[in-house]
Design an enzyme around this catalytic site. Structure first.
Site, PDB file in Angstrom:
ATOM      1  N   PHE A 281      35.433 -38.026 -54.060  1.00  0.00           N
ATOM      2  CA  PHE A 281      36.749 -38.241 -53.445  1.00  0.00           C
ATOM      3  C   PHE A 281      37.366 -39.519 -53.994  1.00  0.00           C
ATOM      4  O   PHE A 281      36.754 -40.586 -53.954  1.00  0.00           O
ATOM      5  CB  PHE A 281      36.587 -38.342 -51.933  1.00  0.00           C
ATOM      6  CG  PHE A 281      37.870 -38.605 -51.180  1.00  0.00           C
ATOM      7  CD1 PHE A 281      38.789 -37.589 -50.983  1.00  0.00           C
ATOM      8  CD2 PHE A 281      38.152 -39.861 -50.674  1.00  0.00           C
ATOM      9  CE1 PHE A 281      39.973 -37.818 -50.278  1.00  0.00           C
ATOM     10  CE2 PHE A 281      39.332 -40.109 -49.970  1.00  0.00           C
ATOM     11  CZ  PHE A 281      40.239 -39.083 -49.770  1.00  0.00           C
ATOM     12  N   ASP A 367      31.265  -3.639 -44.465  1.00  0.00           N
ATOM     13  CA  ASP A 367      30.908  -4.916 -45.098  1.00  0.00           C
ATOM     14  C   ASP A 367      30.991  -4.788 -46.614  1.00  0.00           C
ATOM     15  O   ASP A 367      31.612  -3.875 -47.160  1.00  0.00           O
ATOM     16  CB  ASP A 367      29.518  -5.363 -44.595  1.00  0.00           C
ATOM     17  CG  ASP A 367      29.370  -6.873 -44.550  1.00  0.00           C
ATOM     18  OD1 ASP A 367      29.221  -7.469 -45.623  1.00  0.00           O
ATOM     19  OD2 ASP A 367      29.406  -7.455 -43.452  1.00  0.00           O
ATOM     20  N   ASP A 368      30.353  -5.692 -47.309  1.00  0.00           N
ATOM     21  CA  ASP A 368      30.405  -5.792 -48.766  1.00  0.00           C
ATOM     22  C   ASP A 368      30.101  -4.432 -49.425  1.00  0.00           C
ATOM     23  O   ASP A 368      29.354  -3.619 -48.881  1.00  0.00           O
ATOM     24  CB  ASP A 368      29.335  -6.815 -49.185  1.00  0.00           C
ATOM     25  CG  ASP A 368      29.580  -7.395 -50.554  1.00  0.00           C
ATOM     26  OD1 ASP A 368      30.462  -6.909 -51.255  1.00  0.00           O
ATOM     27  OD2 ASP A 368      28.861  -8.351 -50.897  1.00  0.00           O
ATOM     28  N   GLY A 525      28.031 -17.074 -45.652  1.00  0.00           N
ATOM     29  CA  GLY A 525      26.605 -16.786 -45.718  1.00  0.00           C
ATOM     30  C   GLY A 525      26.010 -17.014 -44.329  1.00  0.00           C
ATOM     31  O   GLY A 525      25.034 -17.734 -44.183  1.00  0.00           O
ATOM     32  N   ASP A 531      32.808 -24.466 -37.959  1.00  0.00           N
ATOM     33  CA  ASP A 531      33.429 -25.736 -37.597  1.00  0.00           C
ATOM     34  C   ASP A 531      34.747 -25.481 -36.892  1.00  0.00           C
ATOM     35  O   ASP A 531      35.293 -24.377 -36.939  1.00  0.00           O
ATOM     36  CB  ASP A 531      33.623 -26.601 -38.850  1.00  0.00           C
ATOM     37  CG  ASP A 531      34.452 -25.903 -39.910  1.00  0.00           C
ATOM     38  OD1 ASP A 531      35.646 -25.682 -39.670  1.00  0.00           O
ATOM     39  OD2 ASP A 531      33.900 -25.546 -40.978  1.00  0.00           O
ATOM     40  N   GLU A 611      16.544   4.956 -27.893  1.00  0.00           N
ATOM     41  CA  GLU A 611      17.315   3.784 -28.342  1.00  0.00           C
ATOM     42  C   GLU A 611      18.820   4.036 -28.170  1.00  0.00           C
ATOM     43  O   GLU A 611      19.563   3.150 -27.759  1.00  0.00           O
ATOM     44  CB  GLU A 611      17.003   3.480 -29.816  1.00  0.00           C
ATOM     45  CG  GLU A 611      15.618   2.883 -30.023  1.00  0.00           C
ATOM     46  CD  GLU A 611      15.216   2.782 -31.486  1.00  0.00           C
ATOM     47  OE1 GLU A 611      14.427   1.885 -31.817  1.00  0.00           O
ATOM     48  OE2 GLU A 611      15.671   3.627 -32.311  1.00  0.00           O
TER      49      GLU A 611
HETATM   50  C1  DGJ Z   1      26.873 -12.911 -46.334  1.00  0.00           C
HETATM   51  C2  DGJ Z   1      27.168 -12.568 -44.905  1.00  0.00           C
HETATM   52  O1  DGJ Z   1      26.775 -13.586 -44.047  1.00  0.00           O
HETATM   53  C3  DGJ Z   1      26.509 -11.241 -44.586  1.00  0.00           C
HETATM   54  O2  DGJ Z   1      26.678 -10.936 -43.234  1.00  0.00           O
HETATM   55  C4  DGJ Z   1      27.117 -10.188 -45.467  1.00  0.00           C
HETATM   56  O3  DGJ Z   1      28.471 -10.036 -45.151  1.00  0.00           O
HETATM   57  C5  DGJ Z   1      26.925 -10.544 -46.927  1.00  0.00           C
HETATM   58  N1  DGJ Z   1      27.409 -11.876 -47.202  1.00  0.00           N
HETATM   59  C6  DGJ Z   1      27.639  -9.572 -47.809  1.00  0.00           C
HETATM   60  O4  DGJ Z   1      27.623  -9.930 -49.113  1.00  0.00           O
END
Ligand code: DGJ
Length: 726
Positions: A281, A367-368, A525, A531, A611
Site C-alpha cells: 500500500f 453451482d460451478d 472458497g 466480513d 432420509e
Molecule cells: C468454492 C465454493 O466455496 C464451493 O461451495 C463451490 O461453489 C466451489 N467453489 C465451486 O467451484
C-alpha cells in the site's frame, strides 16, 4: 443528543443507550482519548496523568515542561513523528521521502443522521432511528494535509463507528503509507485479546490470550479479508465471560487486506488499532485528492461477550445488510456442488429439482460447471455463456423448466476471476493482474481480474446482466483465490489493492440496485471473505467449504461472536462427509445447519425413503423456527474449552416468549457424566413449557443450574429443546 461538545473543556461526548465515549481537543490542539465504557454523566478528563517521562519526547510548544508527552497520553488519531513511538494510524511520506505529520485540531461539526462513505459500505441508520455524526478536522500545515475524523453514533444499538478521510489541501503531492480507521487507547488495565484465526475449510476459530508487552497483530495480505484471520477483534478484561465483564469490539467494514494491532506498552497502556493492510500500500495524493479509510464498527459491553455479540448482530443485521432479503425469509436451498460437482447434464438437474421440490426445498442452486468448457476447474472463468450442449437447452429454458417444477433458480458465478484457458483471456490478457516479465502465480488454476479498470467492471456487470435477465433470482458470488500480484496496466499499483475493492463494491452496488429482487450469497472458497463489507451487498455468506457437522461447531461458534446467524449459510451434506470422511446422524447435520441461510448440498435422488421423510420434516420444522433463528437473540451456551465435550447455543425471541436450544455432543464415552445446559435470556420469574413434552420449568432455575441432556447413545448426537413462556 448522542454527540455533544463542551466548549469550555474542549470535550466531545458520544452517548449510546449503555455506553459513553469521550475525547478532548486540549490546549495544544491534540485530540486525546478520554474514555470508552459504561454510560456515565459528567467528564472524564481527570483520568489523564502528566509526568516527566524519560525518553518520551514532548511537543515543542511546551518549552522546558517535560510532563506532557504524546508517548504517554491516550490519543484518538496517533500519527508518526510526534514523539509517540507506539504504532501509529497514519504514516505520510512527502515528495522528499520525509515521514511525519503532526496534526492539530481545527474544527468540528455535529450533524443529525449517520454519515455514509462514497464508494464504501458503511453502517446506515433506518428511517426513524436516532443517529448522529461528529466530524472533527485536524490539520498539518507543512503538508497541507487535512484529516477528517468521522464518528457515527447509533444510540439504541450501542454502536459507535469511525472512519477517516485524508485529503491533500496543499501544493505538493504526498504519499499515504499507512492508514488505519480506528484506535482505542487505554491508560491502564490488563486485557485479553480475542481473535479469530483459521484456514480454508476451517475458518474463524476462537483464540483468546493474555496481552503481554509488545505488539500482537492479525491481518491479511491476501487482497481479501481472508480465511486466516477475521477482520473482527475483541479486547476483554481477564474476567470477562459470556455474561459478565467489560469488553470492546472492532469490526472492519471492508473486504480487502486489513491489519489489527494490539500493543501493550512500557507504561502498561494498551492501544488497539485497525485499518487497511500496509502491505503493497502506497497511496499518492496529488493536491485536491483524498482517500477514505473504511469504517470500523465499535461497541462496548459491561455485561460480557454475549451482550457485545448482540450489539454487533443487531447492527450487522439491521444497519449493514440491505435489500429485500434483509428481513424477508431466505429460501431453503438445494445446492448442486457436493451433490454433483461438475458431473451433470440438464436432465440430471431437472431430476434433482423434481426430487428437491418433493422434499419442500424452495430453490435449486446450480453451482460451478454450467458454462462453456467448464467441466473441471482448469478453464473457462470469464466466459459467462451457458453450455447449451451440456444443459440440453438455453439457460432461460432451464430456468423456466425448474420454475415450472415449482422451484426458484439460483446460479454460481465467480466474476472477479479469469482462466488462462478462456476466450476472455485470449482477447484481454491485460485485464488479468500479472506482473509483466514475471511468471504469474496460479491458484486453483486461475488469475484475478483487474477490477480497478472501468472496462473490466463494465464487462463483469454486463455478464451478470446476461445471466440475471434469464430469470435467475439468486447468485452465489464466489472468489476462489487470494491476490498475489498487484499489477495494473493502467498504473498506480500502490493504490491497486484498495482500488480493487472499491471496484468490487461498485459492481455489487450497481447489480444490487439494478436487480433488487435478487439474493446474492457471498462466498470465497467458503468463508474467505466473511466480513461486514460483503454483507452490505450480500446478506448471507457461505460460511465454510467444510460441511462436516462437527467441524462446523467451532466454525459457527467463532463466527457468532461478530456476525448474526442470519448471515451464516450452512447446508446439510451427505455422509461420509466430503471434507473429513466423518459420519454423523442426519438429525445432527440439520441441527448444526439450522441457521439463517439454510439448505442441502446432496443428491436427493440417492436418499433412502427414511432420509427423504426426515428431510421433509426438517424443512417443515425449519420454516417454523426460521423467524426466531434469523431475528432472535443468539446465546452461546458453551465455552470454547467445552466444545469437544459439548457445544450448545440458543435463540430467544426478542420478547423473550420463545427459546430454541440446540446442543451437540461430538463424542460418546463410557459411563459419561451428564451434561447440563444453562440457558440465558429467559424472562425472570416466568415458567416455560417444553413444546414437545408439555413439561413446565421455572426460568430462574433453568438459568441458574441448567437442565440435563439425555445420555447419548452414540457419537455426534444432537438435542433440541423448544420452550414457550406460559
Ligand atoms: C468454492 C465454493 O466455496 C464451493 O461451495 C463451490 O461453489 C466451489 N467453489 C465451486 O467451484
Amino acid at each position: 443528543m448522542a454527540a455533544t461538545f463542551d466548549v469550555g473543556r474542549g470535550i466531545f461526548t458520544l452517548t449510546t443507550r449503555n455506553t459513553t465515549y469521550q475525547m478532548m481537543a486540549d490546549s495544544f490542539g491534540y485530540l486525546l482519548h478520554l474514555y470508552y465504557g459504561a454510560k456515565t454523566a459528567g467528564f472524564t478528563d481527570w483520568g489523564l496523568t502528566f509526568a516527566d517521562r524519560g525518553f518520551s519526547g514532548s511537543p515543542y510548544e511546551l518549552g522546558r515542561d517535560r510532563t506532557y508527552s504524546l508517548d504517554a497520553l491516550p490519543q484518538e488519531f496517533p500519527t508518526q513523528g510526534t514523539g509517540d513511538y507506539r504504532s501509529p494510524m497514519l504514516v505520510v511520506r512527502d515528495s522528499e521521502g520525509t515521514c511525519g505529520a503532526d496534526l492539530h485540531y481545527v474544527s468540528h461539526e455535529i450533524t443529525e443522521g449517520k454519515y455514509s462513505l462514497p464508494g464504501l459500505p458503511a453502517v446506515y441508520a433506518n428511517p426513524g432511528e436516532e443517529a448522529q455524526t461528529l466530524a472533527i478536522t485536524l490539520r498539518n500545515e507543512r503538508l497541507g494535509l487535512n484529516v477528517r475524523l468521522l464518528y457515527g453514533v447509533i444510540p439504541d444499538k450501542d454502536i459507535i463507528t469511525r472512519s477517516v478521510i485524508v485529503s491533500n489541501n496543499g501544493e505538493k503531492a504526498f504519499t499515504v503509507q499507512k492508514l488505519y480507521s480506528s484506535c482505542l487507547d487505554f491508560t491502564h488495565g490488563d486485557f485479553d485479546l480475542i481473535t479469530f484465526y483459521g484456514r480454508h475449510a476451517f475458518e474463524r476459530q476462537y483464540q483468546r490470550h493474555n496481552l503481554k508487552h509488545g505488539i500482537f497483530s492479525v491481518g491479511s495480505r491476501r487482497g481479501m479479508s481472508s480465511h486466516q484471520y477475521s477482520p473482527f477483534i475483541i479486547l476483554a478484561g481477564h474476567d470477562a465471560t459470556e455474561s459478565h465483564g467489560r469488553c470492546w469490539g472492532m469490526h472492519f467494514v471492508y473486504s480487502g487486506g486489513f491489519c489489527a494491532e494490539a500493543e501493550h506498552d512500557q507504561y502498561r497502556q494498551t492501544r488497539l488499532i485497525m485499518g487497511l493492510a500496509q502491505d503493497k500500500f502506497s497511496y499518492e495524493l496529488e493536491p485536491g485528492e483524498e482517500i477514505t479509510g473504511p469504517e470500523v464498527i465499535m461497541t462496548f459491553s459491561s455485561e460480557g461477550l454475549g451482550k457485545l455479540s448482540h450489539s454487533f448482530h443487531a447492527c450487522i443485521r439491521e444497519n449493514i445488510c440491505r435489500g429485500k432479503f434483509r428481513d424477508s425469509p431466505r429460501p431453503v436451498i438445494l445446492n448442486t456442488w457436493e451433490a454433483l460437482y461438475f458431473d451433470f447434464d440438464g436432465r440430471k438437474i431437472l431430476d434433482v429439482a423434481e426430487s428437491a421440490k418433493a422434499l419442500g426445498v424452495d430453490m435449486l442452486v446450480l453451482d460451478d460447471g454450467w458454462f462453456m468448457n467448464r467441466n473441471d476447474d482448469f478453464r473457462a472463468l470469464g466466459d459467462w455463456k451457458a453450455d447449451e450442449a451440456k444443459l440440453g437447452c438455453t439457460l432461460s429454458e432451464l430456468v423456466n423448466k425448474v420454475k415450472s417444477i415449482g422451484l426458484d433458480f439460483g446460479i454460481w458465478v465467480e466474476p472477479e476471476m479469469i482462466s488462462e484457458d478462456s476466450e476472455l483471456y485470449r482477447g484481454h490478457r491485460d485485464w488479468a493482474m500479472v506482473i509483466p516479465g514475471e511468471k504469474p502465480v496460479l491458484a486453483r488454476n486461475q488469475l484475478v481480474l483487474d477490477l480497478s479498470r472501468r472496462d473490466v467492471r463494465e464487462y463483469i456487470i454486463q455478464s451478470m446482466r446476461g445471466i440475471l435477465n434469464e430469470g435467475v433470482t439468486y447468485l452465489k458470488w464466489d472468489y476462489n483465490r487470494s491476490i498475489a500480484e498487484l499489477y495494473s496496466h493502467e498504473g498506480s499499483n500502490g493504490k491497486l489493492a484498495y482500488k480493487y475493492i472499491l471496484g468490487l463494491y461498485e459492481i455489487l452496488e450497481r447489480i444490487t440496485s439494478e436487480y433488487p429482487g435478487v439474493l446474492i450469497e457471498g462466498c470465497a472458497g467458503g468463508g474467505g471473505r466473511f466480513d461486514a463489507g460483503m454483507l452490505y451487498y450480500t446478506p448471507q455468506i457461505w460460511c465454510s467449504d467444510n460441511t462436516d457437522a462437527v467441524d462446523r461447531l467451532s466454525i459457527h461458534y467463532g463466527t457468532s461472536f461478530g456476525f448474526p446467524m442470519s448471515a451464516v449459510a450452512a447446508h446439510v451434506s451427505t455422509c461420509p462427509n466430503h471434507q473429513t470422511g466423518r459420519i454423523t446422524p442426519l438429525s445432527t447435520r440439520y441441527t448444526v445447519s439450522m441457521t439463517g441461510a439454510f439448505g442441502y448440498e446432496l443428491d436427493p435422488l440417492k436418499l433412502t425413503d427414511d432420509e427423504r421423510r426426515e428431510i421433509s420434516r426438517q424443512i417443515q420444522q425449519y420454516k417454523v423456527d426460521r423467524e426466531i433463528i434469523t431475528s432472535g437473540l443468539y446465546y452461546r451456551l458453551s465455552r470454547p474449552e467445552d466444545i469437544n465435550r459439548y457445544c450448545a447455543w440458543e435463540y430467544v425471541s426478542q420478547d423473550g416468549s420463545k427459546a430454541l436450544i440446540n446442543a451437540v455432543i461430538p463424542q460418546n464415552h463410557g459411563n459419561m457424566p451428564v451434561i447440563y445446559i444453562t440457558p440465558r435470556g429467559l424472562t425472570h420469574g416466568a415458567f416455560y413449557r417444553d413444546i414437545q413434552t408439555g413439561e413446565t420449568y421455572p426460568a430462574d432455575a433453568l438459568m441458574d443450574s441448567g437442565f440435563p441432556l439425555d445420555m447419548p447413545k452414540s457419537d455426534c448426537e444432537s438435542f433440541t429443546l423448544r420452550l414457550e413462556r406460559v
